[in-house]
Scaffold this motif. Structure first.
Motif, short mmCIF file in Angstrom:
data_model
loop_
_atom_site.label_atom_id
_atom_site.label_comp_id
_atom_site.label_asym_id
_atom_site.label_seq_id
_atom_site.Cartn_x
_atom_site.Cartn_y
_atom_site.Cartn_z
N THR A 43 -6.66 23.61 -23.42
CA THR A 43 -6.46 25.03 -23.65
C THR A 43 -7.67 25.80 -23.15
O THR A 43 -8.82 25.40 -23.38
N HIS A 44 -7.41 26.92 -22.49
CA HIS A 44 -8.46 27.75 -21.88
C HIS A 44 -8.21 29.20 -22.26
O HIS A 44 -7.13 29.75 -22.00
N ASP A 45 -9.19 29.82 -22.92
CA ASP A 45 -9.07 31.24 -23.25
C ASP A 45 -9.33 32.09 -22.02
O ASP A 45 -10.33 31.89 -21.31
N VAL A 46 -8.42 33.04 -21.77
CA VAL A 46 -8.56 33.99 -20.67
C VAL A 46 -8.88 35.34 -21.29
O VAL A 46 -7.97 36.01 -21.81
N PRO A 47 -10.15 35.75 -21.29
CA PRO A 47 -10.54 36.99 -21.98
C PRO A 47 -9.71 38.19 -21.52
O PRO A 47 -9.51 38.41 -20.33
N GLY A 48 -9.24 38.95 -22.50
CA GLY A 48 -8.47 40.14 -22.20
C GLY A 48 -7.01 39.89 -21.93
O GLY A 48 -6.20 40.84 -21.93
N TYR A 49 -6.63 38.62 -21.70
CA TYR A 49 -5.23 38.32 -21.40
C TYR A 49 -4.59 37.43 -22.47
O TYR A 49 -3.59 37.80 -23.07
N GLY A 50 -5.11 36.24 -22.68
CA GLY A 50 -4.47 35.32 -23.61
C GLY A 50 -4.99 33.91 -23.43
O GLY A 50 -6.21 33.69 -23.39
N ARG A 51 -4.08 32.95 -23.27
CA ARG A 51 -4.46 31.55 -23.17
C ARG A 51 -3.71 30.87 -22.04
O ARG A 51 -2.55 31.19 -21.75
N ALA A 52 -4.37 29.91 -21.43
CA ALA A 52 -3.75 29.03 -20.45
C ALA A 52 -3.75 27.62 -21.03
O ALA A 52 -4.77 27.17 -21.57
N VAL A 53 -2.62 26.92 -20.92
CA VAL A 53 -2.49 25.61 -21.57
C VAL A 53 -1.85 24.60 -20.62
O VAL A 53 -0.74 24.82 -20.13
#
Length: 296
Positions: A43-53
């Protein structure tokens, strides 16, 4: 590649400078590994957008999805590429393809091919980037994944995958063992299926019930068919117990030709195995006739 670019709408090939871009920088890029025998995920947090998994369920292949609580992209086709980060100028982007963007919180979901290309790009120091028009205007929205701090968790992900179960719950929650006419014998394929069920149940403590239902076709007398269906259910239940399943989990029933699932006799000669977890509605686990909830 020129033909690929020519087929895209003009906004897809617009300069990134004009886009609203979301992505982690060097200072806040993190990848988090979650691991179990049921699923491995990054899981990777994308600041301002959400999450990539990136997710890899037992019995399946690597997949990827992008989540956002607020819908920022217009539903339709988005452009997915693997491109060089800003500090690596002059490296040409590699197109992955056009992907569906939905209006839900999970805006993008892609399969093994796209997910693998994205992961390979991250390992090579590139950043997968999705571009799609904004939801309420034509301004492009760009979401990119940072490769910073990716390789370590990815190595852990690969080790996790090696220990995944051979199947997941959805794949074996309803299983079917077919039989030849008059037969109660298990084939090698049947034994492999039952072994996978045993492996899964032994790992998942939330499975509280295993329903084993024997069936027959309508050829012959009802008394004989009932006895045959009972033998078929018993041979499956005995195999499961011999492999370590607690007999207290098992509910073994025989139905003869009472619940056909097809007009083809071969389809009705079967034993079904259905798993029930804690909290699941037991009425959904009842045998029924053609066209009912239970599909054999």
């Amino acid at each position: 590649m020129a033909a690929y670019a020519a087929a895209l709408p003009l906004w897809l090939s617009a300069s990134p400078v004009a886009a609203s871009s979301y992505g982690a920088g060097i200072e806040n890029s993190q990848w988090y590994l979650s691991e179990s025998v049921f699923e491995c995920s990054l899981t990777h947090d994308v600041p301002g957008y959400g999450r990539a998994v990136f997710s890899h369920r037992a019995g399946e292949q690597l997949a990827f999805h992008l989540e956002s609580e607020l819908p920022m992209m217009r539903p339709g086709k988005g452009r997915l590429v693997v491109e060089a980060p800003a500090w690596r100028p002059g490296v040409a982007p590699r197109p992955v393809g056009l992907v569906d963007v939905s209006s839900g919180s999970r805006a993008v979901s892609v399969g093994n091919r796209e997910a693998t290309l994205m992961a390979q790009g991250l390992l090579q120091g590139m950043q997968p980037t999705l571009t799609r028009a904004a939801r309420y205007d034509d301004r492009p929205v760009r979401v990119h994944l940072s490769n910073v701090n990716f390789s370590g968790p990815y190595s852990g992900y690969r080790q996790c995958v090696a220990w995944l179960l051979p199947v997941n719950y959805d794949q074996i929650r309803r299983s079917r063992v077919p039989f030849a006419s008059g037969s109660t014998s298990l084939s090698e394929a049947d034994r492999r299926l039952l072994d996978n069920i045993v492996t899964y149940v032994m790992a998942d403590s939330t499975v509280e019930r295993i329903l084993v239902d024997g069936h027959s076709d309508s050829l012959g007398s009802r008394i004989d068919n009932r006895a045959l269906s009972e033998e078929r259910a018993t041979v499956v239940a005995d195999y499961l117990k011999a492999r370590g399943i607690d007999e207290n989990l098992l509910i073994v029933r025989s139905h003869g030709d009472q619940f056909p699932v097809s007009r083809r006799h071969a389809d009705n000669r079967r034993t079904t195995i259905r798993l029930q977890r804690e909290g699941e509605r037991p009425e959904l686990q009842q045998a029924s006739g053609m066209g009912g909830e239970f599909a054999g």
